[in-house]
Design an enzyme around this catalytic site. Structure first.
Site, PDB file in Angstrom:
ATOM      1  N   GLY A  12       0.823  -1.208   0.000  1.00 26.14           N
ATOM      2  CA  GLY A  12       0.000   0.000   0.000  1.00 26.14           C
ATOM      3  C   GLY A  12       0.854   1.253   0.000  1.00 26.14           C
ATOM      4  O   GLY A  12       2.092   1.189   0.114  1.00 26.14           O
ATOM      5  N   ASP A  13       0.186   2.383  -0.194  1.00 25.64           N
ATOM      6  CA  ASP A  13       0.853   3.691  -0.190  1.00 25.64           C
ATOM      7  C   ASP A  13       1.907   3.793  -1.286  1.00 25.64           C
ATOM      8  O   ASP A  13       2.935   4.455  -1.107  1.00 25.64           O
ATOM      9  CB  ASP A  13       1.475   3.982   1.190  1.00 25.64           C
ATOM     10  CG  ASP A  13       0.457   3.811   2.298  1.00 25.64           C
ATOM     11  OD1 ASP A  13      -0.663   4.306   2.131  1.00 25.64           O
ATOM     12  OD2 ASP A  13       0.779   3.156   3.303  1.00 25.64           O
ATOM     13  N   GLY A  15       1.396   5.227  -4.090  1.00 24.33           N
ATOM     14  CA  GLY A  15       1.150   6.415  -4.917  1.00 24.33           C
ATOM     15  C   GLY A  15       0.102   6.109  -5.982  1.00 24.33           C
ATOM     16  O   GLY A  15       0.125   6.678  -7.075  1.00 24.33           O
ATOM     17  N   LYS A  16      -0.829   5.216  -5.625  1.00 25.57           N
ATOM     18  CA  LYS A  16      -1.877   4.843  -6.583  1.00 25.57           C
ATOM     19  C   LYS A  16      -2.753   6.043  -6.936  1.00 25.57           C
ATOM     20  O   LYS A  16      -3.175   6.194  -8.074  1.00 25.57           O
ATOM     21  CB  LYS A  16      -2.760   3.729  -6.007  1.00 25.57           C
ATOM     22  CG  LYS A  16      -2.029   2.416  -5.803  1.00 25.57           C
ATOM     23  CD  LYS A  16      -2.949   1.334  -5.282  1.00 25.57           C
ATOM     24  CE  LYS A  16      -3.396   1.521  -3.857  1.00 25.57           C
ATOM     25  NZ  LYS A  16      -2.347   1.481  -2.846  1.00 25.57           N
ATOM     26  N   LYS A  18      -1.993   9.186  -7.160  1.00 18.28           N
ATOM     27  CA  LYS A  18      -1.361  10.058  -8.163  1.00 18.28           C
ATOM     28  C   LYS A  18      -1.492   9.451  -9.566  1.00 18.28           C
ATOM     29  O   LYS A  18      -1.838  10.136 -10.520  1.00 18.28           O
ATOM     30  CB  LYS A  18       0.118  10.286  -7.823  1.00 18.28           C
ATOM     31  CG  LYS A  18       0.874  10.747  -9.050  1.00 18.28           C
ATOM     32  CD  LYS A  18       2.155  11.412  -8.894  1.00 18.28           C
ATOM     33  CE  LYS A  18       2.727  11.584 -10.303  1.00 18.28           C
ATOM     34  NZ  LYS A  18       3.616  12.654 -10.482  1.00 18.28           N
ATOM     35  N   GLY A  40      -6.220   5.650   1.658  1.00 17.84           N
ATOM     36  CA  GLY A  40      -5.880   7.073   1.710  1.00 17.84           C
ATOM     37  C   GLY A  40      -5.150   7.419   0.429  1.00 17.84           C
ATOM     38  O   GLY A  40      -3.983   7.102   0.278  1.00 17.84           O
ATOM     39  N   HIS A  41      -5.862   7.982  -0.529  1.00 19.33           N
ATOM     40  CA  HIS A  41      -5.244   8.309  -1.810  1.00 19.33           C
ATOM     41  C   HIS A  41      -4.966   9.808  -1.879  1.00 19.33           C
ATOM     42  O   HIS A  41      -5.880  10.609  -1.778  1.00 19.33           O
ATOM     43  CB  HIS A  41      -6.171   7.908  -2.968  1.00 19.33           C
ATOM     44  CG  HIS A  41      -6.293   6.416  -3.111  1.00 19.33           C
ATOM     45  ND1 HIS A  41      -7.229   5.804  -3.889  1.00 19.33           N
ATOM     46  CD2 HIS A  41      -5.563   5.413  -2.560  1.00 19.33           C
ATOM     47  CE1 HIS A  41      -7.077   4.485  -3.822  1.00 19.33           C
ATOM     48  NE2 HIS A  41      -6.073   4.236  -3.012  1.00 19.33           N
ATOM     49  N   THR A 128      -6.464   0.338  10.484  1.00 22.70           N
ATOM     50  CA  THR A 128      -6.707   1.782  10.417  1.00 22.70           C
ATOM     51  C   THR A 128      -7.853   2.193  11.353  1.00 22.70           C
ATOM     52  O   THR A 128      -8.240   3.353  11.369  1.00 22.70           O
ATOM     53  CB  THR A 128      -7.069   2.187   8.977  1.00 22.70           C
ATOM     54  OG1 THR A 128      -8.213   1.412   8.575  1.00 22.70           O
ATOM     55  CG2 THR A 128      -5.920   1.929   8.011  1.00 22.70           C
ATOM     56  N   ARG A 142     -23.302 -12.862   6.416  1.00 24.86           N
ATOM     57  CA  ARG A 142     -24.639 -12.554   5.881  1.00 24.86           C
ATOM     58  C   ARG A 142     -25.536 -11.819   6.879  1.00 24.86           C
ATOM     59  O   ARG A 142     -26.737 -11.988   6.891  1.00 24.86           O
ATOM     60  CB  ARG A 142     -25.308 -13.832   5.342  1.00 24.86           C
ATOM     61  CG  ARG A 142     -24.576 -14.361   4.131  1.00 24.86           C
ATOM     62  CD  ARG A 142     -24.923 -15.772   3.798  1.00 24.86           C
ATOM     63  NE  ARG A 142     -24.447 -16.700   4.811  1.00 24.86           N
ATOM     64  CZ  ARG A 142     -24.602 -18.009   4.745  1.00 24.86           C
ATOM     65  NH1 ARG A 142     -25.221 -18.548   3.727  1.00 24.86           N
ATOM     66  NH2 ARG A 142     -24.130 -18.787   5.689  1.00 24.86           N
ATOM     67  N   GLN A 223      -5.419  -0.283  -1.074  1.00 19.72           N
ATOM     68  CA  GLN A 223      -4.424  -1.136  -0.384  1.00 19.72           C
ATOM     69  C   GLN A 223      -3.531  -1.793  -1.447  1.00 19.72           C
ATOM     70  O   GLN A 223      -3.225  -1.144  -2.421  1.00 19.72           O
ATOM     71  CB  GLN A 223      -5.103  -2.164   0.528  1.00 19.72           C
ATOM     72  CG  GLN A 223      -5.770  -1.537   1.749  1.00 19.72           C
ATOM     73  CD  GLN A 223      -7.155  -1.020   1.467  1.00 19.72           C
ATOM     74  OE1 GLN A 223      -7.968  -1.716   0.903  1.00 19.72           O
ATOM     75  NE2 GLN A 223      -7.451   0.202   1.883  1.00 19.72           N
ATOM     76  N   THR A 302      -4.218   7.560   8.867  1.00 21.62           N
ATOM     77  CA  THR A 302      -3.999   7.525  10.315  1.00 21.62           C
ATOM     78  C   THR A 302      -2.868   8.440  10.778  1.00 21.62           C
ATOM     79  O   THR A 302      -2.692   8.631  11.981  1.00 21.62           O
ATOM     80  CB  THR A 302      -3.636   6.088  10.757  1.00 21.62           C
ATOM     81  OG1 THR A 302      -2.451   5.703  10.040  1.00 21.62           O
ATOM     82  CG2 THR A 302      -4.745   5.109  10.450  1.00 21.62           C
ATOM     83  N   LEU A 333      10.544   8.008  -7.549  1.00 23.02           N
ATOM     84  CA  LEU A 333      11.945   7.751  -7.909  1.00 23.02           C
ATOM     85  C   LEU A 333      12.826   8.917  -7.442  1.00 23.02           C
ATOM     86  O   LEU A 333      13.975   8.719  -7.047  1.00 23.02           O
ATOM     87  CB  LEU A 333      12.072   7.571  -9.433  1.00 23.02           C
ATOM     88  CG  LEU A 333      13.441   7.118  -9.912  1.00 23.02           C
ATOM     89  CD1 LEU A 333      13.743   5.698  -9.439  1.00 23.02           C
ATOM     90  CD2 LEU A 333      13.562   7.186 -11.431  1.00 23.02           C
ATOM     91  N   ASP A 334      12.264  10.113  -7.454  1.00 20.58           N
ATOM     92  CA  ASP A 334      13.016  11.315  -7.051  1.00 20.58           C
ATOM     93  C   ASP A 334      13.541  11.212  -5.623  1.00 20.58           C
ATOM     94  O   ASP A 334      14.612  11.740  -5.311  1.00 20.58           O
ATOM     95  CB  ASP A 334      12.132  12.565  -7.186  1.00 20.58           C
ATOM     96  CG  ASP A 334      10.813  12.407  -6.452  1.00 20.58           C
ATOM     97  OD1 ASP A 334      10.089  11.427  -6.746  1.00 20.58           O
ATOM     98  OD2 ASP A 334      10.525  13.224  -5.560  1.00 20.58           O
TER      99      ASP A 334
END
Ligand code: IMP
Length: 428
Positions: A12-13, A15-16, A18, A40-41, A128, A142, A223, A302, A333-334
């Site tokens: 996760g995290d 950078g999806k 972006k 959290g995007h 979270t 159910r 995620q 969080t 990458l930066d």
């Protein structure tokens, strides 16, 4: 190009948000297929930074229909707050659609999430605290309530009453916590229903009609692969199928419509919450601290500090297999520009055995020692590069190695948080 799935390849995290935001304009619809407000995007557009939890990142583009699919769970309070926040910033949510089959996060799910974590003590999952596990648990048992139940007060009350028999018993008898009445929850939730009504649709029908009309759909995963309930580092996972297969069950669109699967991988690695992480840099490690600081590695949901480590090609390789990746996007990458040398994990060793894919047995994974190759860093700011050939040789070598190790082409490279800070190599 009918449908594309975008998935996280790590923990996760990646950078999806972006990347979704970047490519959303090519699609007519962006559909989230699993997870809830645990996601959290971060999207940076027009100089504003937006932290999205429930609304698909495609909302930022005019003309794109954002859909919350049936595989998602919805916290109505958080969703409405997010809609208000976006509208307040001039981002219209008028096109938003919510599946009537998505499940609703109830207040007792939050309570049980926290109580469960306390019960687990030092073995806690590090969730979270958004009620995710307990809500999906009720779905499978159910006894969950769905968005469509909110449209009929009588049904909502009946189902809630049935659920509360069990939930109240657990809250009271197991955890000695306050219980709920039907009226108490209805008082809070029924006004949410009034506001959400205009957005509720039969989303499988809508999505298939869009495909029939020749529209393109992007399925936005939340995620990531290693947090997937089936393919991740169980039990330190979330409670849904984050991998590409989840896009099918979580949307009601057939697999034959999907022709691209874009995996998102951060140029190094982070994880929040508990669980194994072979390439983790120890707490206080100077390089780990630097990555955390330069990469702003704090959770969007969080605020927790993320655990940092080296790029793990074994994990991304595994993600390529279980998702059927066609393309990779390498993000941040930066950030690596701050390091003299950079390590990439190419295999694990455990008890004298070498593994080039994620070992099936959890104990092996826990004790896996990473095997690294070390490469020279580029030691400069690459955030202004917009073309692969503008990158320093060391950065190009790094990307080539990633490509080689995963056998998936690197189509997109992110060199900064803004939409424009991107290198498009092969993404059309
Ligand atoms: P839950 O999804 O809140 O139940 O948390 C289960 C695990 O998934 C924990 O380790 C969380 O830290 C992790 N997790 C959930 N959502 C995200 C996310 O959006 N990014 C990274 N980790 C997440």
């Amino acid at each position: 190009m009918p449908a594309t799935v975008l998935v996280g390849t790590q923990w996760g995290d990646e950078g999806k948000g972006k990347v979704t935001d970047l490519i959303s304009g090519e699609f007519d619809c962006v559909c989230r297929y699993q997870g809830g407000a645990n996601a959290g995007h971060t999207v940076i557009a027009n100089g504003h930074k937006f932290g999205l939890h429930q609304v698909p990142s495609g909302v930022m583009y005019e003309g794109v229909t954002p859909v919350i699919g049936n595989g998602c769970i919805v916290d109505p309070k958080i969703l409405l707050e997010e809609i208000d926040m976006l509208e307040g910033q001039g981002v219209s949510c008028a096109m938003l659609k919510i599946s009537g089959n998505a499940h609703i996060v109830m207040p007792y799910h939050m309570d049980l999430d926290g109580a469960n974590e306390r019960r687990l003590g030092k073995n806690l999952i590090g969730t979270t605290h958004r009620g995710v596990g307990p809500c999906y648990q009720d779905k499978d048992a159910r006894i969950g309530l769905r968005i469509q139940d909110m449209l009929d007060e009588k049904i909502f009350r009946q189902k809630l009453e049935a659920a509360l028999v069990e939930k109240n018993a657990i809250l009271e008898k197991v955890y000695e916590m306050p219980t709920y009445t039907v009226d108490q929850i209805c008082e809070e939730y029924l006004p949410y229903a009034d506001r959400l009504k205009p957005y509720i649709v039969e989303s499988s029908k809508l999505l298939n009609e869009m495909l029939d009309d020749g529209d393109n759909i992007l399925f936005e995963g939340a995620q990531a692969t290693m947090l997937d309930i089936d393919h991740g580092t169980y039990p330190f996972v979330t409670s849904s199928n984050c991998t590409a297969g989840g896009a099918i069950t979580g949307s009601g669109v057939g697999p034959t419509n999907i022709d691209r699967v874009l995996g998102i991988a951060k140029a190094y690695l982070t994880r929040v919450g508990s669980g194994p992480f072979p390439t983790e840099l120890a707490q206080g490690d100077e390089i780990g601290e630097r990555l955390c600081e330069v990469g702003h590695e704090y959770g969007v949901t969080t605020g927790r500090k993320r655990r940092c480590g080296w790029y793990d090609a074994v994990v991304v390789n595994y993600a390529a297999r279980v998702n059927g990746l066609t393309d990779l996007a390498i993000t941040k990458l930066d950030v690596l520009g701050c390091l003299d040398t950079i390590k990439v994990c190419t295999a694990y060793e455990c008890d004298g055995v070498r593994y080039t894919t994620v070992p099936e047995h959890q104990s092996v994974f826990y004790h896996a020692k990473p095997v690294y190759v070390e490469m020279p860093g580029w030691k400069c700011d690459i955030s202004g590069c917009r073309n692969f050939y503008d990158l320093p040789r060391e950065a190009k070598d790094y990307l080539d190695l990633i490509e080689q190790l995963s056998d998936v082409r690197v189509s997109i490279v992110a060199v900064g948080p803004d939409r424009e800070q991107t290198i498009n190599r092969h993404w059309k």
